[in-house]
Write an enzyme that holds these catalytic residues in place. Structure first.
Site, short mmCIF file in Angstrom:
data_model
loop_
_atom_site.label_atom_id
_atom_site.label_comp_id
_atom_site.label_asym_id
_atom_site.label_seq_id
_atom_site.Cartn_x
_atom_site.Cartn_y
_atom_site.Cartn_z
N LYS A 166 0.86 -1.19 0.00
CA LYS A 166 0.00 0.00 0.00
C LYS A 166 0.89 1.24 0.00
CE LYS A 166 -4.11 1.79 2.45
NZ LYS A 166 -5.00 1.58 3.61
N SER A 169 -9.91 1.51 2.36
CA SER A 169 -8.99 2.30 1.57
C SER A 169 -7.88 1.48 0.89
CB SER A 169 -8.33 3.36 2.44
OG SER A 169 -7.50 2.76 3.42
N SER A 171 -10.16 -0.89 6.58
CA SER A 171 -9.52 -0.61 5.29
C SER A 171 -8.74 -1.77 4.68
CB SER A 171 -8.59 0.60 5.41
OG SER A 171 -9.32 1.79 5.29
#
Lengths: 100, 475
Positions: B78, B153, B177
């Site tokens: 990420k 996310s 997330s």
């Protein structure tokens, strides 16, 4: 909507948060914050007298270590990422007073 | 999943010399090259670094050294995990072009284990969002249906694993997330216990809630990555100081007590097929010898409201560092205060500003007790209610997300509707516990559904055992 946030309140909070909002952003945020805070009324309205607050989920003790000199980040590498640097320091615009 | 496409299978083949890490990485880079123009799961593909790391793994194998438990396994990161010299943007204009001067502990550890970072994955700006539509660089699309969101996310990480960019990815989970995008993309996603994984080098969103964890196509692969990254870290004083116990490979759940959380299953707006999936998973666990009952965890009903006061409050403080002085964007102005404010207005997207404003408001004079103070007390109630439930149950069960993946744009105009996507995952973060999402069939629209397994703090071992059992049930 029972929670009304005025444009002046939005501008005050934006100043605290150092955000130079445009007028259309102020209007949109006044509406959005009102709706979200309205939803939060279920929490605001609870009777929680005597319940201690939790700031952190896991009981932790402060972690200490000997104060010894160790390698840190490379100064040139860090300053290379700065918008502006001079003489090994971060350079910023005027902080107080009038321009010279 | 075939043995050659799982992390466990790849690592075994690379360690034995049957496959080269270079060939594995080249195969996966080819998948990224073929699909990412459409999916946009990646902000940056680390082609040269990945091939150089692969060659180093192959050289270690050739020398007869132990190349590590993740030898040759591609991993997507990420893009809020710092990688020295490699762009780290948090999908924000304010960090566009920034190259960190240090590397996150989790990335150092996966490199030590022989893993190979191949790309930085797209996310909602600063991990604030549930659809990856809040990225300054454009949304990621769901590989199962490109007209739909991948969740968020960590939507880039989940889409990357689902599309075969890599068998593993790292995400971060502040209110769901990792788990919610894992559910929407049909992969496994794990939120470990708060403090179990070092946050050093994770760009902070809400520091009392943030936790890094793995995404994978199988429960065993997720375990492999989690065991490579977890444990104490001198660079993170909130990391749990004790060594974690190994996860083991148990699948036996006979006699285990499992509770379906009513407040997280009978939620507003839940799709009937999602609820039915949880019930089918429960029936399967029951048939495997577990005792499944319904349980009430009453204060979970206030989780969403409490979270959307606490997380923005912490974010408003954490994001004060983006001031145009030390890194990232600067918009010039006559004095420093004006420079700060103009930089932040130009550099942050709409959702980030909304949360900074909400958090600053909730912490401001006159409102602190009514909002932030109340939310912190609700957090205490949630911890107490979970503790009561865990007196009677070993693990808890719920949906991960109330719905299947929704169309792009469906919720962007309504912040509250978007926030409701996280209603099932948020209480775990407020309590600091562990939870994971396991894919479990498809819903009415033919898209993946996830079942959430929740466990108490440091309950990963029992959580993974039940997750393996859920994985083994034919949905």
């Amino acid at each position: 909507m029972s929670t009304r946030i005025s444009w002046d309140q939005v501008r005050h909070v934006a100043n605290l948060a150092r955000l130079a909002l445009a007028d259309d952003e102020v209007a949109g945020l006044a509406d959005d914050l009102g709706v979200i805070l309205d939803h939060a009324q279920d929490v605001a309205a609870l009777d929680l007298e005597g319940i201690p607050p939790t700031a952190h989920p896991i009981p932790l003790e402060n972690v200490l270590r000997p104060d010894e000199v160790r390698p840190s980040l490379d100064r040139a590498e860090v300053l290379a990422a700065a918008p502006e640097a001079e003489d090994g320091r971060f350079r910023v615009p005027r902080i107080m007073g009038d321009a010279p | 999943m075939t043995a050659t496409s799982t992390a466990v299978g790849i690592a075994g083949a690379v360690r034995s010399g049957e496959r080269s890490a270079r060939s594995v990485v080249e195969e996966h880079l080819a998948v990224i090259a073929a699909r990412d123009a459409e999916l946009h799961a990646c902000n940056h593909v680390m082609v040269d670094d990945a091939l150089a790391t692969a060659d180093a793994v192959d050289a270690a194998v050739a020398r007869g050294e132990d190349a590590g438990p993740l030898a040759g396994v591609p991993v997507v990161l990420k893009d809020n995990l710092c990688t020295r010299g490699v762009p780290t943007t948090c999908s924000s204009r304010i960090l566009d072009g920034w190259r960190p001067p240090y590397t996150a502990t989790v990335v150092e550890r996966l490199l030590l284990a022989g893993g190979i970072p191949v790309a930085k994955a797209n996310l909602d700006e600063f991990a604030m969002g549930s659809s990856t539509e809040n990225s300054a660089f454009g949304p990621t699309r769901n590989p199962h249906d490109t007209s739909r969101v991948p969740g968020g996310s960590s939507g880039g990480s989940a889409a990357a694993v689902a599309a075969g960019y890599a068998p593993l990815a790292l995400g971060s989970d502040t209110g769901g997330s990792i788990r919610q995008p894992a559910a929407l993309c049909g992969v496994v996603g794990v939120k470990p216990t708060y403090g179990r994984v070092s946050r050093f080098g994770l760009v902070a969103f809400a520091s009392s809630l943030d936790q890094i964890g793995p995404l994978a196509t199988t429960v065993d692969d997720a375990a492999l990555l989690l065991e490579a990254i977890w444990g104490p870290d001198a660079m993170d004083s909130t990391a749990i100081p004790s060594q974690p116990e190994a996860l083991g490979g148990d699948t036996d759940i006979a006699g285990m007590r499992i509770g379906i959380v009513e407040e997280l299953t009978d939620v507003e707006g839940i799709a009937p097929e999602v609820k039915a999936a949880v019930e089918r998973a429960a029936a399967g666990l029951d048939a495997a010898g577990a005792r499944v009952e319904r349980v009430s965890v009453p204060s979970c009903a206030y989780g969403l409201s409490a979270y959307y006061l606490i997380a923005p409050a912490e974010a408003s403080s954490n994001l004060a560092r983006y001031d145009g002085v030390r890194y990232g964007l600067r918009v010039d102005a006559a004095d420093v205060a004006e420079m700060n404010a103009k930089t932040r207005d130009a550099g942050f997207g709409a959702e980030v500003k909304r949360r900074i404003m909400l958090g600053t408001y909730a912490l401001s004079a006159g409102y602190y007790d009514a909002y932030y103070g109340q939310a912190q007390k609700v957090r205490t109630l949630i911890i107490r209610d979970f503790a009561q439930a865990y007196e009677r149950f070993d693990v808890l069960l719920s949906p991960t997300s109330p719905t299947e993946a929704f169309p792009l744009g469906a919720k962007t105009a309504d912040p509250l509707a978007m926030y409701l996507s996280d209603v099932c995952t948020i209480p775990t973060n407020l309590a600091g516990h562990s939870a994971m999402s396991v894919p479990f069939g498809t819903g009415a629209e033919g898209l993946p559904v996830g079942v959430q397994v929740l466990a108490p703090a440091q309950g990963e071992s029992v959580m993974f055992r039940v997750a393996r059992a859920v994985e083994g049930i034919v949905a």
